[in-house]
Design a protein around this motif. Structure first.
Motif, PDB file in Angstrom:
ATOM      1  N   ILE A  28     -22.722 -30.864  -5.210  1.00 41.71           N
ATOM      2  CA  ILE A  28     -21.288 -30.393  -4.853  1.00 41.71           C
ATOM      3  C   ILE A  28     -21.521 -29.937  -3.373  1.00 41.71           C
ATOM      4  CG2 ILE A  28     -19.723 -28.372  -5.181  1.00 41.71           C
ATOM      5  CD1 ILE A  28     -20.322 -30.180  -7.646  1.00 41.71           C
ATOM      6  N   ILE A  29     -20.261 -30.011  -2.500  1.00 42.12           N
ATOM      7  CA  ILE A  29     -20.318 -29.977  -1.224  1.00 42.12           C
ATOM      8  C   ILE A  29     -19.210 -29.118  -0.837  1.00 42.12           C
ATOM      9  CG2 ILE A  29     -20.126 -30.968   1.158  1.00 42.12           C
ATOM     10  CD1 ILE A  29     -21.252 -33.398   0.505  1.00 42.12           C
ATOM     11  N   HIS A  30     -19.576 -27.751  -0.350  1.00 42.12           N
ATOM     12  CA  HIS A  30     -18.531 -26.553  -0.216  1.00 42.12           C
ATOM     13  C   HIS A  30     -18.305 -26.461   1.060  1.00 42.12           C
ATOM     14  CE1 HIS A  30     -16.624 -23.087  -2.019  1.00 42.12           C
ATOM     15  NE2 HIS A  30     -17.076 -22.347  -0.968  1.00 42.12           N
ATOM     16  N   ILE A  31     -17.165 -26.629   1.412  1.00 43.25           N
ATOM     17  CA  ILE A  31     -16.752 -26.157   2.812  1.00 43.25           C
ATOM     18  C   ILE A  31     -15.551 -25.559   3.051  1.00 43.25           C
ATOM     19  CG2 ILE A  31     -15.634 -27.966   4.992  1.00 43.25           C
ATOM     20  CD1 ILE A  31     -16.837 -30.475   3.395  1.00 43.25           C
ATOM     21  N   VAL A  32     -15.666 -24.542   3.933  1.00 43.57           N
ATOM     22  CA  VAL A  32     -14.655 -23.504   4.179  1.00 43.57           C
ATOM     23  C   VAL A  32     -13.911 -23.495   5.438  1.00 43.57           C
ATOM     24  CG1 VAL A  32     -14.041 -21.046   3.953  1.00 43.57           C
ATOM     25  CG2 VAL A  32     -16.180 -21.975   2.907  1.00 43.57           C
ATOM     26  N   SER A  67     -16.396 -40.344   4.713  1.00 43.50           N
ATOM     27  CA  SER A  67     -16.558 -41.606   5.140  1.00 43.50           C
ATOM     28  C   SER A  67     -18.015 -42.183   5.076  1.00 43.50           C
ATOM     29  CB  SER A  67     -16.088 -41.919   6.613  1.00 43.50           C
ATOM     30  OG  SER A  67     -14.658 -41.785   6.438  1.00 43.50           O
ATOM     31  N   PHE A  68     -18.862 -40.995   5.358  1.00 38.94           N
ATOM     32  CA  PHE A  68     -20.392 -41.214   5.281  1.00 38.94           C
ATOM     33  C   PHE A  68     -20.813 -41.310   3.985  1.00 38.94           C
ATOM     34  CE2 PHE A  68     -24.388 -38.758   4.847  1.00 38.94           C
ATOM     35  CZ  PHE A  68     -25.275 -39.620   5.065  1.00 38.94           C
ATOM     36  N   LEU A  69     -20.204 -40.350   2.943  1.00 43.22           N
ATOM     37  CA  LEU A  69     -20.664 -40.673   1.541  1.00 43.22           C
ATOM     38  C   LEU A  69     -20.183 -42.138   1.056  1.00 43.22           C
ATOM     39  CD1 LEU A  69     -20.056 -36.967   0.556  1.00 43.22           C
ATOM     40  CD2 LEU A  69     -22.052 -37.892   1.117  1.00 43.22           C
ATOM     41  N   SER A  70     -18.961 -42.412   1.300  1.00 43.10           N
ATOM     42  CA  SER A  70     -18.608 -43.648   0.765  1.00 43.10           C
ATOM     43  C   SER A  70     -19.193 -44.880   1.358  1.00 43.10           C
ATOM     44  CB  SER A  70     -17.079 -43.747   1.116  1.00 43.10           C
ATOM     45  OG  SER A  70     -16.381 -42.802   0.681  1.00 43.10           O
ATOM     46  N   ASP A  71     -19.635 -44.659   2.644  1.00 40.21           N
ATOM     47  CA  ASP A  71     -20.728 -46.054   2.892  1.00 40.21           C
ATOM     48  C   ASP A  71     -21.741 -46.061   2.773  1.00 40.21           C
ATOM     49  OD1 ASP A  71     -17.913 -46.605   4.624  1.00 40.21           O
ATOM     50  OD2 ASP A  71     -18.538 -45.809   6.307  1.00 40.21           O
ATOM     51  N   ASN A  72     -22.412 -45.002   2.239  1.00 33.89           N
ATOM     52  CA  ASN A  72     -23.900 -45.114   1.945  1.00 33.89           C
ATOM     53  C   ASN A  72     -24.356 -44.630   0.794  1.00 33.89           C
ATOM     54  OD1 ASN A  72     -25.038 -45.614   5.008  1.00 33.89           O
ATOM     55  ND2 ASN A  72     -23.561 -43.976   5.302  1.00 33.89           N
ATOM     56  N   PHE A  73     -23.325 -44.079  -0.200  1.00 37.22           N
ATOM     57  CA  PHE A  73     -23.839 -43.675  -1.453  1.00 37.22           C
ATOM     58  C   PHE A  73     -22.771 -44.033  -2.434  1.00 37.22           C
ATOM     59  CE2 PHE A  73     -25.668 -40.960   1.635  1.00 37.22           C
ATOM     60  CZ  PHE A  73     -26.943 -40.667   1.393  1.00 37.22           C
ATOM     61  N   GLU A  74     -22.941 -43.639  -3.786  1.00 39.61           N
ATOM     62  CA  GLU A  74     -21.726 -43.776  -4.669  1.00 39.61           C
ATOM     63  C   GLU A  74     -21.107 -42.448  -4.445  1.00 39.61           C
ATOM     64  OE1 GLU A  74     -21.236 -45.807  -6.933  1.00 39.61           O
ATOM     65  OE2 GLU A  74     -22.787 -47.072  -6.755  1.00 39.61           O
ATOM     66  N   ARG A  75     -19.701 -42.685  -4.134  1.00 39.27           N
ATOM     67  CA  ARG A  75     -19.231 -41.210  -3.727  1.00 39.27           C
ATOM     68  C   ARG A  75     -18.948 -40.360  -4.810  1.00 39.27           C
ATOM     69  NH1 ARG A  75     -16.747 -37.472  -3.214  1.00 39.27           N
ATOM     70  NH2 ARG A  75     -15.158 -36.872  -1.813  1.00 39.27           N
ATOM     71  N   LYS A  76     -18.984 -41.171  -6.088  1.00 41.48           N
ATOM     72  CA  LYS A  76     -18.645 -40.317  -7.340  1.00 41.48           C
ATOM     73  C   LYS A  76     -19.859 -39.364  -7.435  1.00 41.48           C
ATOM     74  CE  LYS A  76     -20.897 -43.600 -10.560  1.00 41.48           C
ATOM     75  NZ  LYS A  76     -20.802 -44.672 -11.730  1.00 41.48           N
ATOM     76  N   LEU A  78     -10.780 -35.282  -0.754  1.00 41.80           N
ATOM     77  CA  LEU A  78     -10.861 -33.951  -1.418  1.00 41.80           C
ATOM     78  C   LEU A  78     -11.047 -33.977  -2.852  1.00 41.80           C
ATOM     79  CD1 LEU A  78      -8.892 -31.317   0.447  1.00 41.80           C
ATOM     80  CD2 LEU A  78     -11.437 -31.852   0.742  1.00 41.80           C
ATOM     81  N   ASN A  79     -12.263 -33.472  -3.616  1.00 47.80           N
ATOM     82  CA  ASN A  79     -11.948 -33.417  -5.158  1.00 47.80           C
ATOM     83  C   ASN A  79     -11.303 -32.246  -5.584  1.00 47.80           C
ATOM     84  OD1 ASN A  79     -14.924 -34.914  -4.353  1.00 47.80           O
ATOM     85  ND2 ASN A  79     -14.086 -35.780  -6.378  1.00 47.80           N
ATOM     86  N   GLU A  80     -11.430 -31.196  -4.515  1.00 50.64           N
ATOM     87  CA  GLU A  80     -10.873 -29.807  -5.201  1.00 50.64           C
ATOM     88  C   GLU A  80     -10.452 -29.134  -3.832  1.00 50.64           C
ATOM     89  OE1 GLU A  80     -11.722 -26.386  -8.363  1.00 50.64           O
ATOM     90  OE2 GLU A  80     -13.523 -27.627  -7.500  1.00 50.64           O
ATOM     91  N   ILE A  81      -9.461 -28.445  -3.954  1.00 43.55           N
ATOM     92  CA  ILE A  81      -9.164 -27.532  -2.804  1.00 43.55           C
ATOM     93  C   ILE A  81      -8.579 -26.251  -3.473  1.00 43.55           C
ATOM     94  CG2 ILE A  81      -6.638 -28.438  -2.828  1.00 43.55           C
ATOM     95  CD1 ILE A  81      -6.504 -27.865   0.113  1.00 43.55           C
TER      96      ILE A  81
END
Length: 374
Positions: A93-97, A108-117, A144-147
């Motif tokens: 879980i990546i929590h950004i404020v 983009s970094f996560l999508s290019d290098n890992f399973e984004r799911k 975003l998954n959640e806002i």
């Protein structure tokens, strides 16, 4: 099962944050009392929470030059920090404020290098209006998954603006410390006023940052007209500014530490919030309400919802019109029963916009995100 998912808090400020600010104060409390984060990515703080840290390096001149071509370079330090944390065999879980710029580079970094799911991005928005327009805004939403929104009104603004709105959404009101921001009995109120040699007057307060959009100069112009008529009945405290204010009936106490703020609300009768922009929430509103102040505020942004659409104070329909402020303030000067309506139900105020409730909800939402990603 949820311990298979790790949590990363990404922040542009050193956390815990040792300066006064609204949401950083809340996160200081969260980190101290109910810390849900395994990792914190931020600049190096003066003291640490009970989490593992990866410190952000300073952005170099070369990064800034590269950013003119590829804006991800401006956030390369965040990507480097994530690389130091992420294990391909785990979920996060990546929590950004309130740091919208970092979202797309991280996505983009996560999508290019890992399973984004395997990653769930939570974004807590501390403003009101939609952040970006056109294609960039839509891509931001898709990332975003959640806002979390500060008010339902802000959510509606986003929903009406973007053609596609895909993330899960929640409303999460800001919280204040109910042990500090609370109503005091009348003897304490009188003692506080006596320190400033105030007797038998209605006390108004303006407390905010000294920026044009916060409306201090506007309300001082209103005050000049009021004071000429009610000089024997009213006084105005100004809290939070460093400049000189030479105006009759105004006491400028300057900037004060956060722990001293409650007493200024507690000695006051009416809080004036002449905001001239669309506030996300206005944490000072919550502080003033919980201390028993009657509030007169601009009908802007999320303010109507914070005031429960007029239940907790008076909303000014046209906040740039001086006459509407004059009428509202004169009304409360001549009808003191308005000051008693909130104070008669102290239990409601104690539980309203409470920081402990806020931190419990953050933890609950992170737990639900873990269950979702599993």
């Amino acid at each position: 099962m949820t311990n298979q998912v790790q949590t990363i808090f990404i922040c542009q400020f050193p956390m815990p944050f040792d300066k006064i600010a609204s949401w950083t104060t809340m996160y200081n409390y969260l980190l101290k009392k109910h810390n849900p984060f395994d990792y914190i990515i931020c600049p190096k703080p003066n003291k640490k929470a009970n989490s593992d840290y990866v410190y952000l390096r300073d952005i170099s001149l070369i990064d800034r030059i590269k950013n003119k071509v590829d804006n991800r370079s401006l956030y390369s330090n965040y990507i480097e920090a994530l690389k130091a944390v992420i294990n391909k065999d785990k979920k996060y879980i990546i929590h950004i404020v309130d740091n919208s710029g970092v979202v797309l580079p991280i996505h983009s970094f996560l999508s290019d290098n890992f399973e984004r799911k395997n990653f769930y991005i939570q974004y807590y928005y501390q403003g009101f209006n939609p952040i970006y327009s056109s294609v960039k805004g839509q891509n931001f939403i898709y990332a975003l998954n959640e806002i979390f929104f500060l008010t339902g009104l802000s959510y509606k603004a986003f929903l009406g603006y973007y053609s596609d709105f895909t993330p899960k959404a929640r409303v999460l009101y800001n919280g204040t410390d109910s042990d500090k921001f609370k109503i005091v009995d009348n003897t304490i109120k009188v003692d506080l006023r006596t320190q400033f040699k105030i007797h038998g007057k209605m006390v108004f307060i303006w407390c905010s940052q000294d920026r044009p959009k916060k409306g201090l100069d506007f309300i001082l112009d209103v005050w000049k007209k009021l004071y000429s008529k009610y000089s024997d009945k009213i006084v105005l405290f100004v809290v939070g500014v460093n400049r000189e204010i030479e105006l009759e009936g105004v006491i400028n106490v300057g900037r004060v530490p956060n722990h001293e703020l409650p007493k200024y609300y507690q000695m006051s009768d009416v809080y004036l919030f002449p905001s001239l922009w669309k506030e996300g929430f206005g944490i000072v509103l919550a502080e003033a309400i919980k201390c028993g102040c009657y509030v007169i505020a601009s009908k802007q942004g999320g303010i109507p919802e914070v005031l429960q659409f007029g239940k907790l104070g008076k909303l000014i329909e046209n906040p740039n019109f001086e006459e509407e402020w004059l009428q509202a303030i004169e009304h409360v000067i001549n009808d003191k029963t308005l000051l008693l309506e909130l104070k008669n139900d102290n239990n409601i105020l104690n539980n309203l916009y409470d920081i402990n409730d806020w931190s419990n909800k953050i933890n609950s939402f992170i737990t639900e995100a873990k269950e979702s990603i599993l």
